[in-house]
Structure formats: structure tokens, C-alpha cells
Write an enzyme that holds these catalytic residues in place. Structure first.
Site: not given
Length: 296
Positions: A174, A77, A234-235, A223, A232
Site C-alpha cells: 500500500h 484481502c 488492508t488499505g 486497488e 479496502c
């Protein structure tokens, strides 16, 4: 009564319940309790719950675990990692500006900057389908510069499919697609279908990216286990990496989310070995609280 002290925090609108497990035994608490605690009407409310723990690795300062709002544990995260730094400083657990933190599959380097900004070395992106994990068997694909794109069917009956997706892991999986207008993108319709698509054995985060220019994008992410969040981390990293590999973006890239802005830098275009992705963004403390777990 079982009392649990916590801190409510957010990173660009992605909100967290952060709990100190370095001095309290949390081993008796399970996923069903995290689910109830994260409930926005019946509990405290949060996208994720972060548990701060001691690390067993030499030279590593801490370990932290991440649970989504549905109670399921996940690997990574980005926004939470920035909040982690502020939390350990405010709780007096560390005075170091640069901290080594163990997460599920790697060790992150977190650095607190001025103005409540935190820089995170998010590690190398992962493209090998097996390691994501992602099974592309039977999917139509095409090559765009250094990126392989897939046509992901969303409904067998209608023949509908997501726009061409790029698949990348930042420690968590992702699926990123480009949309012309982010506000009208079918995030709440296609997001759940992509998240639970059988090609992703551990489900996937669905990213919808609108390119503004070569150094700026807008992003929405649906998510795993949390639904659409305001941001987000990491997104954002996955979207920028994908855009750079497709030859559409140049590092650094400003990422506009509904909860705030992140800065992503990655100089991996055409590189034999992918370098780390660097993420910089805010971390805010909202309040400190205590809850009786027997009331949940």
C-alpha cells in the site's frame, strides 16, 4: 455444461464471489475465467473472487486464495477474510467462532462476533522496502516521527508527483497519502499512476486518507487489478498504521469508507517489534447462485 455454484458477499461494500473449493475440484479453472466471472456486465460481477480450500498446515482450519477482478492472484484481502468466516459458517464447513486461515504468506486468526461483525488479526505490518516490495532508489524522502515519506513522481514530463506517501504492506503493498478533502481527491487520476509506478515491482494499492480527528479518518483506495473499491480492509489497516507512525492518529481508529465503517486497532507507535493490526467490520451475504461457465 460446466456449472459453478457461488455465493455473492460484501464487506462494507467491497464485494466478492466466494466459491467452495473444499468439495469441488477447481484446478481446471484459470485466471481468464475469474476475470470473466468478475465482469460486472458480462459475468456475476465482483471486486475479488475468494476460493475456500483445505489447508495442509497442521492446526490450520482452511486456506483461501484471492483473485482480483482482472484475474490476477493477490496475497491478502481484509474485507474478504471477514466474509470468509461468515461463508464457512453458513455453508456448514465449520462451527468454530475462531478460525485459523492460511493465506499466501501467513496464517490469519478470524473471530466471528455478534451482529454480523468479524474481528481479524491481520498480522504485523511490514515496513522494510525490500519485503513490500518497494524500490525507493532515486526518490526524495523525509522523516516524520517514525514514518519515512516519499515523493513519488507520477509524470516525468510534467514533474507532477503524489503527495508524500507512506509505504507499508499488510501482506499486500500500500502507498498511503493524506488529502485535505477526500471527495475532491484525484483518486481515479492518480490512483492508476501510483498502482503501476515502477518503484513497485508487484504494483501497489493507492490509499487516499482524510484525517477527521485522532480517532477517525475517511478513506478511498484504488486497488491493484480492481480499480477504486467501496472499501479496502488492508488499505484501512495500512492507512491507520501510517497515521499512527506519523503521530497523527491514536488507536483505535474508526475508518469511514464509501461502503461502510471499519474499526482498526494498532498499538505499535514506537514499538521495537510491531504488534498485530486488529480489524473489526461487517460481513454480509447477498445471494447464492449458479452459473454455466460455458456461457462466459
Amino acid at each position: 455444461m460446466r456449472k459453478l455454484r457461488f455465493t455473492k458477499m460484501h464487506g462494507a461494500g467491497n464485494d466478492f464471489i466466494v466459491i467452495d473449493g473444499t468439495t469441488h475440484d477447481l484446478s481446471q479453472l484459470d485466471s481468464s475465467l475469474w476475470h470473466r466471472l468478475a465482469h460486472r456486465q458480462l459475468g456475476v460481477g465482483a471486486d475479488q473472487i475468494l476460493l475456500v480450500e483445505k489447508s495442509s498446515k497442521p492446526g490450520v482450519d482452511f486456506k483461501y486464495r484471492i483473485f482480483n477482478a482482472d484475474g490476477g492472484e493477490v496475497e491478502q484481502c481484509g474485507n474478504g477474510s471477514r466474509c470468509f468466516v461468515r461463508f464457512v459458517h453458513e455453508q456448514g464447513l465449520s462451527t468454530k467462532n475462531e478460525i485459523q486461515v492460511e493465506v499466501a504468506h501467513t496464517v490469519l486468526t478470524l473471530k466471528r462476533l455478534h451482529d454480523d461483525q468479524v474481528e481479524v488479526d491481520m498480522g504485523q505490518p511490514i515496513f522494510n522496502p525490500t519485503d513490500i516490495p518497494f524500490d525507493p532508489s532515486g526518490l526524495t524522502n523525509k522523516q516524520e516521527m517514525h514514518e519515512t515519506l516519499y515523493a513519488l513522481p507520477l509524470s516525468q514530463n510534467s514533474g507532477a508527483h503524489a503527495d508524500w506517501i507512506a509505504v507499508v504492506s499488510m501482506g499486500n503493498p500500500h502507498a498511503v497519502q493524506i488529502v485535505e478533502d477526500l471527495d475532491s481527491a484525484p483518486v481515479l487520476i492518480d490512483g492508476p499512476l501510483i498502482e503501476s509506478h515502477p518503484a513497485f515491482q508487484k504494483r501497489v494499492n493507492a490509499g487516499f486518507m482524510q484525517i477527521i480527528n485522532r480517532h477517525e479518518i475517511k478513506l478511498r483506495v484504488y486497488e491493484r487489478g480492481a480499480g477504486e473499491t467501496l472499501s479496502c480492509g488492508t488499505g484501512a489497516c495500512a492507512a491507520v498504521v501510517s497515521g499512527i507512525r506519523r503521530g497523527l492518529l491514536d488507536s483505535p481508529v474508526r475508518v469511514q469508507t464509501r461502503g461502510g465503517e471499519l474499526q482498526i486497532a494498532w498499538n505499535g507507535f514506537g514499538a521495537q517489534v510491531a504488534p498485530s493490526v486488529m480489524m473489526t467490520g461487517p460481513a454480509q451475504t447477498v445471494y447464492h447462485g449458479e452459473i454455466d461457465l460455458d456461457t462466459l
